[in-house]
Design an enzyme around this catalytic site. Structure first.
Site, PDB file in Angstrom:
ATOM      1  CG  HIS A  61      -1.209 -50.766 -87.341  1.00 10.87           C
ATOM      2  ND1 HIS A  61      -2.279 -50.659 -88.181  1.00 10.87           N
ATOM      3  CD2 HIS A  61      -0.126 -50.894 -88.151  1.00 10.87           C
ATOM      4  CE1 HIS A  61      -1.874 -50.717 -89.436  1.00 10.87           C
ATOM      5  NE2 HIS A  61      -0.570 -50.871 -89.455  1.00 10.87           N
ATOM      6  CE  LYS A 106       1.608 -47.728 -99.189  1.00  9.85           C
ATOM      7  NZ  LYS A 106       1.906 -48.234 -97.846  1.00  9.85           N
ATOM      8  NE  ARG A 115       2.645 -57.114 -91.669  1.00 13.24           N
ATOM      9  CZ  ARG A 115       2.077 -56.100 -92.289  1.00 13.24           C
ATOM     10  NH1 ARG A 115       0.944 -55.635 -91.850  1.00 13.24           N
ATOM     11  NH2 ARG A 115       2.617 -55.565 -93.350  1.00 13.24           N
ATOM     12  CB  SER A 169      -4.209 -51.529 -93.644  1.00 16.83           C
ATOM     13  OG  SER A 169      -3.647 -51.164 -92.417  1.00 16.83           O
TER      14      SER A 169
HETATM   15  N1  COA Z   1      -1.998 -49.532-101.917  1.00 19.81           N
HETATM   16  C1  COA Z   1      -2.623 -49.310-100.747  1.00 19.81           C
HETATM   17  N2  COA Z   1      -2.170 -49.800 -99.573  1.00 19.81           N
HETATM   18  C2  COA Z   1      -1.074 -50.555 -99.581  1.00 19.81           C
HETATM   19  C3  COA Z   1      -0.393 -50.841-100.766  1.00 19.81           C
HETATM   20  C4  COA Z   1      -0.897 -50.292-101.969  1.00 19.81           C
HETATM   21  N3  COA Z   1      -0.313 -50.513-103.138  1.00 19.81           N
HETATM   22  N4  COA Z   1       0.666 -51.633-100.464  1.00 19.81           N
HETATM   23  C5  COA Z   1       0.631 -51.833 -99.148  1.00 19.81           C
HETATM   24  N5  COA Z   1      -0.399 -51.202 -98.608  1.00 19.81           N
HETATM   25  C6  COA Z   1      -0.777 -51.128 -97.207  1.00 19.81           C
HETATM   26  C7  COA Z   1      -0.650 -52.454 -96.542  1.00 19.81           C
HETATM   27  O1  COA Z   1      -1.922 -52.951 -96.237  1.00 19.81           O
HETATM   28  C8  COA Z   1       0.133 -52.202 -95.296  1.00 19.81           C
HETATM   29  O2  COA Z   1      -0.724 -52.089 -94.199  1.00 19.81           O
HETATM   30  P1  COA Z   1      -0.154 -52.325 -92.733  1.00 19.81           P
HETATM   31  O3  COA Z   1       0.011 -50.957 -92.200  1.00 19.81           O
HETATM   32  O4  COA Z   1      -1.168 -53.147 -92.086  1.00 19.81           O
HETATM   33  O5  COA Z   1       1.150 -53.009 -92.868  1.00 19.81           O
HETATM   34  C9  COA Z   1       0.774 -50.882 -95.478  1.00 19.81           C
HETATM   35  O6  COA Z   1       0.152 -50.249 -96.575  1.00 19.81           O
HETATM   36  C10 COA Z   1       2.218 -51.179 -95.686  1.00 19.81           C
HETATM   37  O7  COA Z   1       2.815 -50.181 -96.419  1.00 19.81           O
HETATM   38  P2  COA Z   1       4.263 -49.691 -96.030  1.00 19.81           P
HETATM   39  O8  COA Z   1       4.738 -48.894 -97.172  1.00 19.81           O
HETATM   40  O9  COA Z   1       5.045 -50.839 -95.519  1.00 19.81           O
HETATM   41  O10 COA Z   1       4.073 -48.816 -94.783  1.00 19.81           O
HETATM   42  P3  COA Z   1       3.210 -47.605 -94.548  1.00 19.81           P
HETATM   43  O11 COA Z   1       2.489 -47.136 -95.751  1.00 19.81           O
HETATM   44  O12 COA Z   1       2.368 -47.941 -93.405  1.00 19.81           O
HETATM   45  O13 COA Z   1       4.318 -46.530 -94.145  1.00 19.81           O
HETATM   46  C11 COA Z   1       5.966 -44.794 -94.532  1.00 19.81           C
HETATM   47  C12 COA Z   1       5.339 -46.112 -95.014  1.00 19.81           C
HETATM   48  C13 COA Z   1       4.889 -43.734 -94.351  1.00 19.81           C
HETATM   49  C14 COA Z   1       6.649 -45.037 -93.207  1.00 19.81           C
HETATM   50  C15 COA Z   1       7.008 -44.369 -95.593  1.00 19.81           C
HETATM   51  O14 COA Z   1       6.389 -44.321 -96.846  1.00 19.81           O
HETATM   52  C16 COA Z   1       7.626 -43.028 -95.294  1.00 19.81           C
HETATM   53  O15 COA Z   1       8.508 -42.926 -94.503  1.00 19.81           O
HETATM   54  N6  COA Z   1       7.123 -41.960 -95.956  1.00 19.81           N
HETATM   55  C17 COA Z   1       7.621 -40.595 -95.756  1.00 19.81           C
HETATM   56  C18 COA Z   1       8.525 -40.175 -96.904  1.00 19.81           C
HETATM   57  C19 COA Z   1       9.924 -40.719 -96.719  1.00 19.81           C
HETATM   58  O16 COA Z   1      10.630 -40.385 -95.806  1.00 19.81           O
HETATM   59  N7  COA Z   1      10.298 -41.588 -97.655  1.00 19.81           N
HETATM   60  C20 COA Z   1      11.589 -42.214 -97.644  1.00 19.81           C
HETATM   61  C21 COA Z   1      11.560 -43.534 -96.914  1.00 19.81           C
HETATM   62  S1  COA Z   1      13.078 -44.368 -97.088  1.00 19.81           S
END
Ligand code: COA
Length: 165
Positions: free
Chosen positions: A17, A41, A90, A128
């Site tokens: 990150h 999550k 990635r 993560s």
């Molecule tokens: N449980 C816990 N952690 C998990 C997981 C699970 N089942 N699956 C993946 N992860 C972790 C991974 O380790 C990964 O870590 P990284 O940050 O090192 O890549 C990360 O979560 C990946 O998840 P991802 O969903 O790709 O991204 P994010 O959680 O970091 O971010 C948001 C996602 C917050 C950007 C997105 O959910 C969002 O925009 N939320 C706001 C609501 C919204 O607008 N939704 C509509 C989107 S179209």
């Protein structure tokens, strides 16, 4: 001033990150690291802990703010005046999900672009999730996460272990 929004759960922030944040700062004048609560999550670290760890990790970076956000990412990005959402790619495996999100976000708001950036290859395998997995079994994550995160992971898993005993 071009503002980029770098969203995620950051549970916890990794050196991957941080690599992306540095790259983002070469393109944008300012970045907001936008931290989603992501309760589904079941994060290891609370939102406050995640914000704190990020703030300590980026304290030497100028033009970076760290904020929590709720609700739709595009609404938040628009409210803040962000010109683009930054996401890391990635590997090919990230692509499908990221494409879905980017296209949905575009459908929700045509004005907010998504910019994909690739981290340095030395960080391309870090997530993560994998960092937490290794740390939970006592493996070393040195060099993969900031030092404050390494310490916080050890402390967190010690507490969990103590509770389980
Ligand atoms: N449980 C816990 N952690 C998990 C997981 C699970 N089942 N699956 C993946 N992860 C972790 C991974 O380790 C990964 O870590 P990284 O940050 O090192 O890549 C990360 O979560 C990946 O998840 P991802 O969903 O790709 O991204 P994010 O959680 O970091 O971010 C948001 C996602 C917050 C950007 C997105 O959910 C969002 O925009 N939320 C706001 C609501 C919204 O607008 N939704 C509509 C989107 S179209």
């Amino acid at each position: 001033m071009k503002l980029g929004i770098y969203p995620g759960t950051f549970d916890p922030i990794t050196n991957g990150h941080l690599d992306l944040i540095e790259r983002g700062l070469r393109i944008f004048d300012e970045l907001i690291i936008a931290v989603a609560p992501s309760p589904k999550k079941q994060p290891l670290f609370t939102l406050e802990e995640r914000l704190g760890l990020i703030r300590q990790s980026v304290r030497d970076c100028r033009n970076v703010r760290v904020e929590a956000f709720n609700g739709l990412l595009v609404s938040y990005a628009r409210d803040k005046g962000g010109v683009a959402i930054i996401r890391g790619l990635r590997a090919v495996s990230d692509f499908e999900y990221e494409l879905q999100m980017a296209l949905m976000n575009r459908r929700l708001d045509m004005q907010v672009e998504t910019v994909f950036m690739m981290p340095s290859e030395e960080f391309s395998f870090i997530t993560s999730t994998i960092v937490k997995e290794v740390s939970s079994f006592g493996g070393s994550v040195k060099g993969l996460v900031p030092d404050v995160v390494e310490t916080a992971l050890k402390e967190k898993f010690k507490i969990i272990e103590d509770i389980a005993e």
